[in-house]
Each structure stands twice: as structure tokens, then as C-alpha cells.
Design a protein around this motif. Structure first.
Motif, PDB file in Angstrom:
ATOM      1  N   GLY A   1      -7.892  -0.664  -0.632  1.00 16.40           N
ATOM      2  CA  GLY A   1      -7.990  -1.940  -0.420  1.00 16.40           C
ATOM      3  C   GLY A   1      -7.541  -2.286   0.914  1.00 16.40           C
ATOM      4  N   LEU A   2      -7.504  -3.731   1.280  1.00 16.54           N
ATOM      5  CA  LEU A   2      -6.923  -4.140   2.444  1.00 16.54           C
ATOM      6  C   LEU A   2      -5.978  -4.928   2.126  1.00 16.54           C
ATOM      7  N   GLY A   3      -4.921  -5.230   2.980  1.00 12.21           N
ATOM      8  CA  GLY A   3      -4.071  -6.391   3.070  1.00 12.21           C
ATOM      9  C   GLY A   3      -3.413  -6.543   1.430  1.00 12.21           C
ATOM     10  N   LEU A   4      -3.187  -7.750   0.940  1.00 15.21           N
ATOM     11  CA  LEU A   4      -2.968  -8.133  -0.323  1.00 15.21           C
ATOM     12  C   LEU A   4      -3.837  -8.214  -1.305  1.00 15.21           C
ATOM     13  N   LEU A   5      -4.864  -7.138  -1.265  1.00 19.07           N
ATOM     14  CA  LEU A   5      -5.894  -6.837  -2.140  1.00 19.07           C
ATOM     15  C   LEU A   5      -5.952  -5.602  -2.548  1.00 19.07           C
ATOM     16  N   GLN A   6      -5.068  -4.865  -3.250  1.00 17.08           N
ATOM     17  CA  GLN A   6      -5.160  -3.472  -3.166  1.00 17.08           C
ATOM     18  C   GLN A   6      -5.572  -3.085  -4.815  1.00 17.08           C
ATOM     19  N   GLY A   7      -6.225  -1.956  -4.882  1.00 16.01           N
ATOM     20  CA  GLY A   7      -6.764  -1.820  -6.237  1.00 16.01           C
ATOM     21  C   GLY A   7      -6.310  -0.419  -6.613  1.00 16.01           C
ATOM     22  N   LEU A   8      -6.205  -0.059  -7.754  1.00 18.05           N
ATOM     23  CA  LEU A   8      -5.865   1.282  -8.507  1.00 18.05           C
ATOM     24  C   LEU A   8      -7.002   1.758  -9.371  1.00 18.05           C
ATOM     25  N   GLU A   9      -7.544   2.678  -9.032  1.00 20.50           N
ATOM     26  CA  GLU A   9      -8.570   3.307  -9.844  1.00 20.50           C
ATOM     27  C   GLU A   9      -7.717   4.114 -11.142  1.00 20.50           C
ATOM     28  N   LEU A  10      -8.192   3.914 -12.245  1.00 23.05           N
ATOM     29  CA  LEU A  10      -7.256   4.526 -13.301  1.00 23.05           C
ATOM     30  C   LEU A  10      -8.182   5.539 -14.221  1.00 23.05           C
ATOM     31  N   VAL A  11      -7.602   6.856 -14.258  1.00 27.11           N
ATOM     32  CA  VAL A  11      -8.558   7.979 -14.960  1.00 27.11           C
ATOM     33  C   VAL A  11      -7.595   8.357 -15.758  1.00 27.11           C
ATOM     34  N   SER A  12      -8.493   9.066 -16.768  1.00 27.42           N
ATOM     35  CA  SER A  12      -7.711   9.947 -17.943  1.00 27.42           C
ATOM     36  C   SER A  12      -7.588  11.273 -17.394  1.00 27.42           C
ATOM     37  N   ASP A  13      -8.617  11.826 -16.511  1.00 26.56           N
ATOM     38  CA  ASP A  13      -8.444  12.995 -15.974  1.00 26.56           C
ATOM     39  C   ASP A  13      -8.598  13.157 -14.459  1.00 26.56           C
ATOM     40  N   PRO A  14      -7.491  13.459 -13.868  1.00 23.64           N
ATOM     41  CA  PRO A  14      -7.596  13.159 -12.234  1.00 23.64           C
ATOM     42  C   PRO A  14      -8.647  14.400 -11.669  1.00 23.64           C
ATOM     43  N   VAL A  15      -8.810  15.428 -12.467  1.00 21.37           N
ATOM     44  CA  VAL A  15      -9.772  16.221 -12.022  1.00 21.37           C
ATOM     45  C   VAL A  15     -11.238  15.869 -12.070  1.00 21.37           C
TER      46      VAL A  15
ATOM     47  N   ARG B   1       0.902  -1.138  -0.031  1.00 19.15           N
ATOM     48  CA  ARG B   1       0.035  -0.044   0.193  1.00 19.15           C
ATOM     49  C   ARG B   1       0.959   1.420   0.066  1.00 19.15           C
ATOM     50  N   ALA B   2       2.030   1.190   0.721  1.00 18.43           N
ATOM     51  CA  ALA B   2       2.725   2.566   0.750  1.00 18.43           C
ATOM     52  C   ALA B   2       3.461   2.634  -0.352  1.00 18.43           C
ATOM     53  N   GLY B   3       3.901   1.283  -1.142  1.00 15.21           N
ATOM     54  CA  GLY B   3       4.549   1.751  -2.382  1.00 15.21           C
ATOM     55  C   GLY B   3       3.585   2.259  -3.464  1.00 15.21           C
ATOM     56  N   LEU B   4       2.505   1.693  -3.685  1.00 20.32           N
ATOM     57  CA  LEU B   4       1.212   2.262  -4.430  1.00 20.32           C
ATOM     58  C   LEU B   4       1.014   3.475  -4.260  1.00 20.32           C
ATOM     59  N   GLU B   5       0.920   4.062  -2.905  1.00 17.95           N
ATOM     60  CA  GLU B   5       0.298   5.639  -2.866  1.00 17.95           C
ATOM     61  C   GLU B   5       1.662   6.274  -3.303  1.00 17.95           C
ATOM     62  N   ALA B   6       2.901   5.822  -3.249  1.00 13.92           N
ATOM     63  CA  ALA B   6       4.093   6.651  -3.843  1.00 13.92           C
ATOM     64  C   ALA B   6       4.207   6.541  -5.385  1.00 13.92           C
ATOM     65  N   LEU B   7       3.614   5.616  -6.101  1.00 10.85           N
ATOM     66  CA  LEU B   7       3.402   5.503  -7.427  1.00 10.85           C
ATOM     67  C   LEU B   7       2.304   6.474  -7.792  1.00 10.85           C
ATOM     68  N   ALA B   8       1.180   6.381  -6.874  1.00 13.56           N
ATOM     69  CA  ALA B   8       0.047   7.443  -7.201  1.00 13.56           C
ATOM     70  C   ALA B   8       0.615   9.062  -7.018  1.00 13.56           C
ATOM     71  N   ALA B   9       1.468   9.225  -6.495  1.00 12.70           N
ATOM     72  CA  ALA B   9       2.125  10.499  -6.386  1.00 12.70           C
ATOM     73  C   ALA B   9       2.929  11.025  -7.477  1.00 12.70           C
ATOM     74  N   ARG B  10       3.270  10.037  -8.399  1.00  8.70           N
ATOM     75  CA  ARG B  10       4.257  10.204  -9.619  1.00  8.70           C
ATOM     76  C   ARG B  10       3.236   9.913 -11.024  1.00  8.70           C
ATOM     77  N   HIS B  11       2.280   9.340 -10.677  1.00 11.66           N
ATOM     78  CA  HIS B  11       1.510   8.860 -12.079  1.00 11.66           C
ATOM     79  C   HIS B  11       0.043   9.537 -11.935  1.00 11.66           C
ATOM     80  N   GLU B  12      -0.284  10.483 -12.920  1.00 11.32           N
ATOM     81  CA  GLU B  12      -1.482  10.945 -12.505  1.00 11.32           C
ATOM     82  C   GLU B  12      -2.605  10.086 -12.874  1.00 11.32           C
ATOM     83  N   VAL B  13      -2.313   8.875 -13.806  1.00  9.59           N
ATOM     84  CA  VAL B  13      -3.189   7.891 -14.311  1.00  9.59           C
ATOM     85  C   VAL B  13      -3.901   7.218 -12.946  1.00  9.59           C
ATOM     86  N   ILE B  14      -3.422   7.191 -11.942  1.00 10.74           N
ATOM     87  CA  ILE B  14      -3.941   6.414 -10.672  1.00 10.74           C
ATOM     88  C   ILE B  14      -4.725   7.693 -10.093  1.00 10.74           C
ATOM     89  N   GLY B  15      -6.019   7.421  -9.958  1.00 12.42           N
ATOM     90  CA  GLY B  15      -6.941   8.191  -9.357  1.00 12.42           C
ATOM     91  C   GLY B  15      -6.937   7.919  -7.767  1.00 12.42           C
TER      92      GLY B  15
END
Length: 453
Positions: free
Chosen positions: A367-381, A349-363
Motif C-alpha cells: 500500500g501507500l500512505g494511509l491505505l495499507q493492505g494485509l494479504e492473509l494466508v493459511s500457509d506462507p509457503v 507501514r513500519a508497524g505492519l511490517e513488524a507485525l508481519a514478522a510475528r504473525h505468519e498469517v500475514i503473507g
């Protein structure tokens, strides 16, 4: 039969295969073998299994202890119909499941979809044994997935999977999903919980004496990607069911048996559903097996009535599947994999949050534990998904695969999302490698991935 016509139809698939695939003509690598968290194709290329196949291979691949149990049981007996014999293996499996989860009764099935159907039928029988046969309406969420059978699809809020069978399906999926990113509309968790609870109460009451029960994924899976409800919602929904005397059914096919860092995901909210559906990780990819955990009052009603259950499938509770599932459960406990899922889940989760800070495709990361999800967006706004919906999901899956990482598509028809869910055996080093490969994949998504300033 016109054999010439048959042959010409085979040639309609570009690769000449007779095997009907998800997408005609799609070119996928041929799998060769697996070792631990890695899978290898026929060309020798290695892939980190970042989604446990379909959030299934909880112990990874080619686990020697499980393979040994498979071989030993196969030498004894692989199949005996439960209408003819009881088996020591299924009895032990039921005992272990009950001990691990606190449920007194277990019904064994083959797949998650079958287990969902069984939970519905047990609930319907419960009402009929009580003299209320008109109770046949189940309620589920408008973004959800509960299986490929007609009952499971009737519960599912997943347009892409429903459309072919729509004429045969019920519209059980009428509850507003606990999907804050798309449905909270600015409400905080407390306000969103109150809104969801009020609307759920209205929906239940609108069906009156026809309501049979509520089916919920504690954490959403294939539709939406690890949709995690606001903290108070699941307890509030359970209370609504208790007040009305309705069974609450938890679909934990994807979340159960350690995936989220607890034995059952419902335990994150101290909720004890009346029935719990298990699958996927129960056999960990080594055998098709699933189960329904059943509370006392449901079985007591049946025992006081007909004292028989007409549900069941040919392979349900077979000795081989039961022996393998028992070995999987023993491995989960002896290797303390629930704790590992919690620890590695925090790292992931910490690693994915760090990726979200660098990739605006991650909206959103959720998730919980080892079931994590990434919402993907074409426009973060605007939080817009891909055009068409699903295109971002496909781009992410393909980009990851090209870099030796497998992730799971989880678009539900209104969004783009992927699941990141490696085996419960994943190490800290392997989790770091997963994040590195995913970072590269997100960077390769072209116009949809622009580095944040």
C-alpha cells in the motif's frame, strides 16, 4: 396486499427487522456517535476506526468545522436542481478541486459508483462527438472494484459482487492485475511490468477500433486490499493509451484527495489520466458527493459538437453537498493532512511490517500512505488463502472488532485481505494504539496465526 403474509416475511429475519441487511440475521452493534478517530456503539463501547468506515471518513467523526458548515448551509438552502439553478457552492467546489488537482473541468455526482458511470458516459460521448460511435469497449483489471452499478460492475474483477448481475454485465475486466504477490510468478518488478504491458497492449489491439478506454485503480481497494502496481506499470499503461489515442480513466474514489500521501495517487508515478473519478474522502462521510475530473480535450470535443451533457442525477451538485465537500477540501489543505497521511503512513507501514514478522498469517504488507493492505494466508509457503476463501478476512475483521478496532474486508474472491486505513487526522499515538489492537486481534485468530520462531 396480504398483510399477514407481509408480517410473516418480516419475521424471517431473526431480529424481526424490516431492514434488508448485507447478511440476514447478522448481529452488529448499533452505532451511537463518533468523535475524532473513534466510534461508539449504543452500549458505550469504543472502536478505533482503523478503516475510516469504508475508507471514507478522512477527517474522522463529528469534526466541528464541518458540522458548522453543514448547519449554516442547511439554513440557507439544501437542494436546487442544476437544470434550474447554478449554485455558488458547486462553482466554488469545482474551482477548488481544479486548483488542488490541476484539472480544468469538474462534473459533480453523488457516489463513487455514479461517478464511475459518468466517466464511462463522458468517454462514450467523447467518441460519438468525434464520429467514432463504435468505440464502446473499456478494459480494466481482473482483480478490481469500480462500483455497484452495472457499468461499475462490468469493470470490476470481483466475483462476489458480480455474480447476481452477471447476465447483465460486460466482461471489461480482462487485463492481468498488477498484483505481484499472486501474478508475478517469480518475475522482478521490471520483468513483471514488461509482462503486464505486453499483455495489455495485446488486449487493447485485439479490440482495435472498438476500444474506448482503460479504467484503472492506481492502488487497488476493496478487491485485493491495497494492491500496489510495480513502479513502471502505470506510466507504461498511460503510454499505451496515448499511442492509441485512448482515454485513461483513474478510479481514485478510494485513493484520491490525500489518502496515499499525495493529492492523487496517480501522482506517485507522475501520471496524469484523462479523467479521474473521486468520491469517498471528498465528502469524508459527512455528505454523499463525488466528482469526475475531466481533461481539456474531452470537454473540447463535446463543446465542439452537441455542447451538452445528458448525464446527471437528481442530487448531483446540490448546494448542501457542495458546501460540505468544499469545507472538507479546505480542511485537508489548511491542516496539511496530505503530509500527515504520508508521515503516519510511514509509521503505520513500519508497524505492519513488524507485525508481519510475528504473525505468519500475514503473507504481504502493501500500500501507500494511509491505505495499507494485509494479504492473509493459511500457509506462507504456498500462499494459500483461507478455506473457504474469505474466512481469514472475516476472522480478522471479527477479532479486531471484538478488541475495539475496525478494519475493512478486502477479499476479491481469490484471496484474503484487509485494509488498514485510518482517518487522515490520525495522530502518532493513535497509530500506535491501532497497531497494538491489531497485534492482539491477529494473535486471536487461532490456528491461522502461529507465532514465527
Amino acid at each position: 396486499m396480504d398483510h399477514a403474509l407481509s408480517a410473516s416475511r418480516v419475521a424471517m429475519q431473526p431480529d424481526g427487522s424490516r431492514l434488508i441487511k448485507f447478511f440476514f440475521g447478522e448481529e452488529l452493534p448499533f452505532v451511537s456517535h463518533g468523535r475524532g478517530v473513534f466510534v461508539y456503539d449504543a452500549d458505550g463501547r469504543r472502536y478505533l476506526d482503523g478503516c475510516s468506515g469504508a475508507v471514507t471518513a478522512n477527517l474522522g467523526h463529528a469534526d466541528p468545522e464541518i458540522l458548522q458548515v453543514m448547519a449554516e448551509q442547511a439554513e440557507r438552502i439544501t437542494f436546487a436542481h442544476r437544470g434550474t439553478f447554478h449554485s455558488e457552492q458547486s462553482e466554488k467546489l469545482a474551482e477548488r478541486l481544479g486548483t488542488m488537482t490541476g484539472y480544468p473541468y469538474v462534473f459533480l455526482c453523488n457516489s463513487g459508483s455514479e461517478a464511475v458511470e459518468t466517466a464511462l458516459r463522458l468517454t462514450l460521448q467523447y467518441w460519438r462527438e468525434r464520429g467514432e460511435p463504435d468505440r464502446a469497449r473499456f478494459l480494466s483489471h481482473a482483480v478490481s472494484y469500480h462500483g455497484a452499478t452495472l457499468g461499475g460492475l462490468s469493470l470490476s474483477g470481483h466475483p462476489q459482487r458480480r455474480w447476481v448481475a452477471e447476465a447483465l454485465l460486460h466482461g471489461f475486466n480482462e487485463l492481468i492485475p498488477p498484483y505481484a504477490y499472486r501474478f508475478a510468478e517469480g518475475r522482478d518488478d521490471a520483468a513483471f511490468t514488461a509482462f503486464l504491458t505486453k499483455r495489455a497492449a495485446e488486449a487493447l489491439d485485439s479490440h482495435g477500433s472498438g476500444a474506448a478506454g482503460v479504467v484503472v485503480e492506481p492502488v487497488g481497494g476493496a478487491a485485493g486490499g491495497a494492491i500496489t502496481p510495480p513502479h513502471g506499470y502505470l506510466p507504461a499503461l498511460a503510454e499505451l493509451c496515448r499511442e492509441r489515442g485512448l482515454p485513461l480513466i483513474a478510479d481514485e474514489v478510494m485513493t484520491g484527495l490525500g489518502r496515499t500521501g499525495t493529492m492523487l495517487a496517480s501522482q506517485h508515478w507522475d501520471v496524469r489520466p484523462d479523467l479521474v473519478v473521486l468520491g469517498k474522502g471528498m465528502g469524508a462521510g459527512y455528505t454523499p458527493v463525488s466528482a469526475v475530473l475531466v481533461s481539456e480535450h474531452v470537454v473540447d470535443a463535446i463543446a465542439a459538437g452537441t455542447a451538452s451533457v445528458t448525464n446527471g442525477h437528481t442530487y448531483g451538485g446540490n448546494p448542501l453537498g457542495s458546501a460540505v465537500a468544499l469545507a472538507v477540501l479546505e480542511a485537508v489543505e489548511s491542516r496539511d493532512l496530505v503530509a500527515n497521511a504520508e508521515a503516519r503512513g510511514k509509521q503505520l507501514r513500519a508497524g505492519l511490517e513488524a507485525l508481519a514478522a510475528r504473525h505468519e498469517v500475514i503473507g504481504e504488507v502493501r500500500g501507500l500512505g494511509l491505505l495499507q493492505g494485509l494479504e492473509l494466508v493459511s500457509d506462507p509457503v504456498t500462499r494459500s488463502p483461507g478455506v473457504p476463501v474469505g474466512s481469514l478476512t472475516r476472522s480478522a475483521v471479527l477479532a479486531a472488532r471484538e478488541r475495539g478496532l475496525l478494519v475493512y474486508p478486502a477479499t476479491g474472491g481469490i484471496n484474503d485481505a484487509i485494509l488498514v486505513a485510518p482517518p487522515l487526522t490520525v495522530t502518532a499515538e493513535e497509530t500506535d494504539l491501532l497497531l497494538e489492537l491489531l497485534d492482539d486481534a491477529l494473535s486471536a485468530m487461532g490456528q491461522y496465526t502461529r507465532a514465527r520462531a
